[in-house]
Motif scaffolding. Structure first.
Motif, PDB file in Angstrom:
ATOM      1  N   GLN A 189      43.435  38.943 -28.290  1.00  0.00           N
ATOM      2  CA  GLN A 189      44.867  38.677 -28.323  1.00  0.00           C
ATOM      3  C   GLN A 189      45.613  39.566 -27.327  1.00  0.00           C
ATOM      4  O   GLN A 189      46.513  39.116 -26.620  1.00  0.00           O
ATOM      5  N   ASP A 190      45.219  40.835 -27.259  1.00  0.00           N
ATOM      6  CA  ASP A 190      45.900  41.779 -26.378  1.00  0.00           C
ATOM      7  C   ASP A 190      45.753  41.388 -24.914  1.00  0.00           C
ATOM      8  O   ASP A 190      46.695  41.531 -24.121  1.00  0.00           O
ATOM      9  N   ARG A 191      44.598  40.894 -24.533  1.00  0.00           N
ATOM     10  CA  ARG A 191      44.395  40.494 -23.140  1.00  0.00           C
ATOM     11  C   ARG A 191      45.313  39.341 -22.761  1.00  0.00           C
ATOM     12  O   ARG A 191      45.793  39.247 -21.626  1.00  0.00           O
ATOM     13  N   ILE A 192      45.585  38.466 -23.710  1.00  0.00           N
ATOM     14  CA  ILE A 192      46.517  37.362 -23.457  1.00  0.00           C
ATOM     15  C   ILE A 192      47.949  37.882 -23.391  1.00  0.00           C
ATOM     16  O   ILE A 192      48.734  37.495 -22.516  1.00  0.00           O
ATOM     17  N   ILE A 193      48.293  38.780 -24.303  1.00  0.00           N
ATOM     18  CA  ILE A 193      49.650  39.341 -24.335  1.00  0.00           C
ATOM     19  C   ILE A 193      50.000  39.993 -22.999  1.00  0.00           C
ATOM     20  O   ILE A 193      51.114  39.851 -22.498  1.00  0.00           O
ATOM     21  N   ARG A 194      49.052  40.678 -22.381  1.00  0.00           N
ATOM     22  CA  ARG A 194      49.308  41.431 -21.149  1.00  0.00           C
ATOM     23  C   ARG A 194      48.979  40.646 -19.881  1.00  0.00           C
ATOM     24  O   ARG A 194      48.990  41.212 -18.782  1.00  0.00           O
ATOM     25  N   THR A 209      44.605  31.423 -35.756  1.00  0.00           N
ATOM     26  CA  THR A 209      44.072  32.326 -34.732  1.00  0.00           C
ATOM     27  C   THR A 209      45.146  33.250 -34.166  1.00  0.00           C
ATOM     28  O   THR A 209      44.849  34.097 -33.317  1.00  0.00           O
ATOM     29  N   GLY A 210      46.379  33.099 -34.617  1.00  0.00           N
ATOM     30  CA  GLY A 210      47.441  34.004 -34.185  1.00  0.00           C
ATOM     31  C   GLY A 210      48.159  33.571 -32.922  1.00  0.00           C
ATOM     32  O   GLY A 210      48.758  34.400 -32.230  1.00  0.00           O
ATOM     33  N   LYS A 211      48.139  32.286 -32.605  1.00  0.00           N
ATOM     34  CA  LYS A 211      48.770  31.794 -31.370  1.00  0.00           C
ATOM     35  C   LYS A 211      50.244  32.170 -31.299  1.00  0.00           C
ATOM     36  O   LYS A 211      50.726  32.691 -30.289  1.00  0.00           O
ATOM     37  N   VAL A 583      39.055  33.189 -33.285  1.00  0.00           N
ATOM     38  CA  VAL A 583      38.819  33.738 -34.626  1.00  0.00           C
ATOM     39  C   VAL A 583      39.962  33.336 -35.552  1.00  0.00           C
ATOM     40  O   VAL A 583      41.134  33.544 -35.239  1.00  0.00           O
ATOM     41  N   ASP A 584      39.606  32.765 -36.686  1.00  0.00           N
ATOM     42  CA  ASP A 584      40.595  32.344 -37.690  1.00  0.00           C
ATOM     43  C   ASP A 584      40.894  33.530 -38.609  1.00  0.00           C
ATOM     44  O   ASP A 584      40.054  33.944 -39.410  1.00  0.00           O
ATOM     45  N   TYR A 585      42.104  34.078 -38.490  1.00  0.00           N
ATOM     46  CA  TYR A 585      42.508  35.213 -39.322  1.00  0.00           C
ATOM     47  C   TYR A 585      43.235  34.762 -40.589  1.00  0.00           C
ATOM     48  O   TYR A 585      43.395  35.544 -41.517  1.00  0.00           O
ATOM     49  N   ARG A 586      43.719  33.545 -40.601  1.00  0.00           N
ATOM     50  CA  ARG A 586      44.534  33.087 -41.734  1.00  0.00           C
ATOM     51  C   ARG A 586      43.694  32.571 -42.886  1.00  0.00           C
ATOM     52  O   ARG A 586      43.842  33.000 -44.036  1.00  0.00           O
ATOM     53  N   ASN A 587      42.826  31.615 -42.610  1.00  0.00           N
ATOM     54  CA  ASN A 587      42.156  30.887 -43.684  1.00  0.00           C
ATOM     55  C   ASN A 587      40.916  31.603 -44.192  1.00  0.00           C
ATOM     56  O   ASN A 587      40.172  32.213 -43.410  1.00  0.00           O
ATOM     57  N   PRO A 588      40.653  31.522 -45.482  1.00  0.00           N
ATOM     58  CA  PRO A 588      39.355  31.971 -45.984  1.00  0.00           C
ATOM     59  C   PRO A 588      38.231  31.163 -45.326  1.00  0.00           C
ATOM     60  O   PRO A 588      38.449  30.042 -44.865  1.00  0.00           O
ATOM     61  N   GLY A 603      36.256  13.673 -34.610  1.00  0.00           N
ATOM     62  CA  GLY A 603      36.293  13.653 -33.148  1.00  0.00           C
ATOM     63  C   GLY A 603      37.351  14.534 -32.520  1.00  0.00           C
ATOM     64  O   GLY A 603      37.672  14.366 -31.333  1.00  0.00           O
ATOM     65  N   LEU A 604      37.901  15.480 -33.283  1.00  0.00           N
ATOM     66  CA  LEU A 604      38.894  16.395 -32.730  1.00  0.00           C
ATOM     67  C   LEU A 604      38.219  17.581 -32.056  1.00  0.00           C
ATOM     68  O   LEU A 604      37.132  17.989 -32.464  1.00  0.00           O
ATOM     69  N   TYR A 605      38.881  18.133 -31.046  1.00  0.00           N
ATOM     70  CA  TYR A 605      38.356  19.328 -30.381  1.00  0.00           C
ATOM     71  C   TYR A 605      38.771  20.553 -31.185  1.00  0.00           C
ATOM     72  O   TYR A 605      39.955  20.801 -31.403  1.00  0.00           O
ATOM     73  N   VAL A 606      37.804  21.341 -31.638  1.00  0.00           N
ATOM     74  CA  VAL A 606      38.067  22.533 -32.443  1.00  0.00           C
ATOM     75  C   VAL A 606      37.548  23.760 -31.701  1.00  0.00           C
ATOM     76  O   VAL A 606      36.375  23.831 -31.364  1.00  0.00           O
ATOM     77  N   SER A 607      38.455  24.708 -31.443  1.00  0.00           N
ATOM     78  CA  SER A 607      38.068  25.888 -30.670  1.00  0.00           C
ATOM     79  C   SER A 607      37.751  27.096 -31.545  1.00  0.00           C
ATOM     80  O   SER A 607      37.244  28.102 -31.054  1.00  0.00           O
ATOM     81  N   THR A 608      38.017  27.027 -32.839  1.00  0.00           N
ATOM     82  CA  THR A 608      37.762  28.167 -33.716  1.00  0.00           C
ATOM     83  C   THR A 608      36.261  28.364 -33.919  1.00  0.00           C
ATOM     84  O   THR A 608      35.532  27.408 -34.172  1.00  0.00           O
TER      85      THR A 608
END
Length: 758
Positions: A189-194, A209-211, A583-588, A603-608
């Protein structure tokens, strides 16, 4: 005193020192502000403007210092030489300019988020400090250099753990507001923020994932790192709904940033009110990129040679208006490349000039200029001439033009020959019909081509003229007095003379359709149509965007299912980059795995890649007879209320159902709630604002971008059956299933379970 207790006490001393310094700076700033205000309006113009400048600076500083009160300090970095660096919301130094805490956005703080045992540089240990108000309640250390003395020291003190701060944050009950993640930002996340701001950055990530948090922290980081560039142009945050904007509105202030404009696309045009939504297929038609040409055709359609042209009588002389005259004037006006309403002045001047020349050519003498001016005035006052000029080049507002186009199928067909008859029928509506969300980009396109009504100068244009005049005066004043090379330049001076701080600069930007922003953050960006994107890019010519979304959650028929297909035409192949949060931080884990498997099957694209938490009993499946569905949904909701909803305002649950049964579910939940809680609690819960309600009954698209402690998903097969397409159905259910942080309950009939196994 235990070793852990002594460590708490030691950190408390440092925290007390930081808050003491914060209080001191607040008081100093207040005193300086009081002194400036006490000086009143006395002195020379230069002295007054200098005082205004400092007053605004102190007010801005006070607002920032108040906003960072909560969890001021949250981290510490220890290097291999036992040097310590404390990390906080803002940077603070003591009176000797020695640092007390370092701003989380500073380069020195980067290792707090990105250092790993494999790549840690000189950093030996990272400490997470948890505060409740101003009190240190827990500390946790992460070892980065396993051979350092700090590791064994932390082990002996009982502070060496791991991701406890993150897990505690994820397990806490939800509120009606998103909290910042400044203390728990992860490395990816930090690399994206900066990341660099000089091109569009697309952040793809699955639910949880904290988008959104990353996008908001990126906005705060850019405002810190590019303060001078962004302070005058501002940052625009575009969210999917008013509820979503309420949900996030405390994040940036808590990070010390207040001068940001937050809007939905529906509220992006000043003075235009949206009161309804189009059906999905109508919205998709209006969002088609070809609608830009339709609007252009509609504007051009009002630049034409009328079918009948009058003969104007001036001074007993007959002056015929000819088709060639009108066509020449149209050509002259178009050559100016000005918007339609502004170019009309050239059109009128040209056709009037042709008529005056015709008058002069009929005379057997050379007329005086005063006679020609009289003829020109007579023409302008002649009803036939004015009517013909209006028919040939009609001044319009965007609202009138769009309403007229959709009310007249023949006109719409001529402007949009690509539309099928059935699509024309879908778009047709009464001329006085209210504007919809999907009309906004069309209105914006029309406003761009039309320009302001020449007879009604826009507030923005008048402000621009006044500001240009003020800045010229300010430059002269600063030059004459030998100032302006420090904190005060002409632009700043004008802002301060007008009492404009960062927040009111944001307000001015929000009130000006033609304002261009230094950076735009777009959340739930997968839902935007090509026409939506045209409207946003118009507001950021530098194309500096942070675009966050998830193509697996796309429910709009005209939305994005491939970032490359959408972004390449907008920014060029090299004008944008894609980063993925995995990484999914929200859901169990149980919820994440169920939702991910469903999305893959559809048929959906899932990146998690994975979820970080295991929560026992996180998924519950309840199957009932048809007659018991609504009552069982309400009973399940009450179980979640007892488990997750607190009278202190924390805890959120959502009951998600198709609109076909939503009213019945809402009534059943209301009745069960009244029977479950006491009268005081029932009154409190039922009087909450919709955006802050602890119990929400809605459809899947209404909860997009939000999160809850528990979700009750009612009759998912019915939601799928009533969706506009299979992919939309899959996206809607994927959204619904991935809202909870603790529990997902699926309540359905036997028939529904057979039609769609979950």
């Amino acid at each position: 005193m235990s070793d852990y207790a002594s460590q708490l006490q030691e950190e408390q001393q440092q925290v007390d020192r930081a808050y003491s310094r914060l209080d001191d700076i607040r008081e100093q700033t207040k005193e300086r502000l009081r002194a400036v205000r006490a000086a009143g309006s006395h002195g020379s113009p230069t002295q007054r403007t200098e005082r205004d400048s400092f007053a605004t600076m102190y007010e801005d500083r006070l607002a920032q210092l108040r906003a960072v009160e909560d969890r001021l300090v949250f981290g510490r970095l220890d290097d291999v030489k036992d040097n310590r660096l404390y990390i906080g919301r803002i940077g603070l130094s003591d009176e000797s300019h020695e640092p007390i805490i370092t701003d989380w956005r500073a380069e020195a703080a980067r290792p707090f988020y990105e250092a790993t045992p494999k790549e840690h540089g000189s950093i030996a240990m990272r400490r997470h400090i948890t505060l409740r108000f101003r009190k240190v309640v827990s500390i946790e250390d992460e070892a980065l250099d396993l051979d350092s003395a700090q590791v064994s020291h932390a082990t002996n003190e009982g502070t060496l753990t791991g991701e406890g701060a993150l897990m505690a944050s994820l397990s806490s009950r939800r509120t009606g507001k998103m909290t910042d993640i400044v203390a728990t930002i992860q490395a990816e996340q930090d690399r994206i923020i900066r990341a660099d701001m000089h091109q569009a950055l697309v952040v793809q990530g699955g639910p949880g994932t904290g988008k959104t948090a990353v996008a908001l922290h990126r906005a705060a980081y850019l405002l810190y790192a590019h303060r001078q560039r962004l302070s005058h142009s501002g940052v625009l945050i575009v969210g999917p709904s008013p509820a979503f904007l309420h949900y996030i509105d405390q994040v940036l202030p808590s990070l010390g940033e207040t001068g940001v404009v937050s809007r939905t696309l529906a509220t992006l045009l000043p003075g235009v009110t949206v009161s309804s939504e189009d059906a999905p297929r109508v919205a998709a038609l209006k969002g088609d990129k070809r609608m830009a040409q339709v609007i252009a055709n509609a504007v051009r359609g009002r630049e034409r040679v009328p079918s009948t042209l009058p003969t104007i009588r001036v001074n007993n002389m007959q002056l015929p208006m000819k088709a060639a005259d009108i066509q020449q004037a149209i050509t002259d006006a178009r050559r100016t490349r000005k918007p339609h309403n502004q170019a009309r002045e050239t059109f009128v001047k040209s056709v009037t000039g042709i008529m005056v020349a015709r008058y002069a050519s009929k005379l057997d003498y050379t007329p005086e200029q005063s006679e020609l001016d009289s003829v020109r005035q007579a023409l302008r006052l002649n009803d036939d001439f004015r009517r013909t000029v209006n028919l040939a080049w009609l001044p319009m507002t965007a609202q009138w033009m769009l309403s007229d186009m959709f009310a007249k199928p023949a006109k719409l067909r001529s402007y949009a020959p690509w539309l099928k008859p059935a699509e024309i029928d879908l778009l047709r509506r009464a001329k006085d019909a209210p504007f919809t969300r999907s009309d906004i980009p069309l209105l914006d396109e029309a406003m761009e081509l039309l320009g302001p009504d020449p007879h009604h100068d826009s507030d923005a244009a008048a402000r621009d003229r006044r500001r240009q005049e003020d800045e010229e005066i300010a430059r002269e004043t600063l030059s004459q007095n030998g100032i302006g090379n420090g904190i005060v330049d002409a632009k700043t001076l004008v802002d301060n003379m007008n009492g404009l701080d960062a927040e009111s600069t944001a307000e001015r930007a929000a009130d000006d359709r033609e304002w261009t922003y230094g950076h735009i953050v777009v959340d739930e960006a997968q839902e935007l149509t090509p026409m939506d994107w045209r409207m946003l890019i118009r507001r950021c010519p530098s194309r500096s965007f942070t675009i966050v979304g998830d193509v697996a959650q796309t429910s709009a028929l005209g939305g994005t299912r491939s970032w490359k297909r959408t972004m390449d035409p907008l920014f060029g192949e090299k004008g944008w980059s894609l980063k993925e949060l995995t990484v999914d931080y929200r859901n169990p884990q149980e919820v994440s795995e169920l939702a991910t498997q469903f999305a893959h099957d559809e048929g959906l694209y899932v990146s998690t890649v994975s979820a970080v938490r295991h929560v026992p009993d996180a998924v519950r499946r309840i199957t009932v007879d048809d007659s018991a569905l609504v009552e069982q949904a309400a009973a399940c909701a009450m179980d979640c209320v007892r488990r997750f909803v607190s009278s202190d305002g924390t805890g959120r649950i959502a009951v998600i159902a198709d609109k076909e049964i939503r009213d019945a579910v809402r009534k059943a939940v209301a009745l069960s709630l009244k029977q479950t809680v006491d009268a005081k609690e029932w009154s409190r819960l039922t009087s909450q604002n919709a955006w802050d309600s602890q119990i929400v009954i809605s459809g899947p698209q209404d909860v997009k971008g939000l999160e809850f402690d528990a979700v009750v998903l009612v009759e998912p097969g019915l939601i799928a059956m009533n969706a506009t397409s299979r992919l939309v159905a899959a996206a809607d259910l994927y959204v619904a299933m991935t809202r909870p942080t603790q529990r997902l309950a699926i309540v359905r009939t036997t028939k529904d379970a057979e039609s769609m196994p979950l």
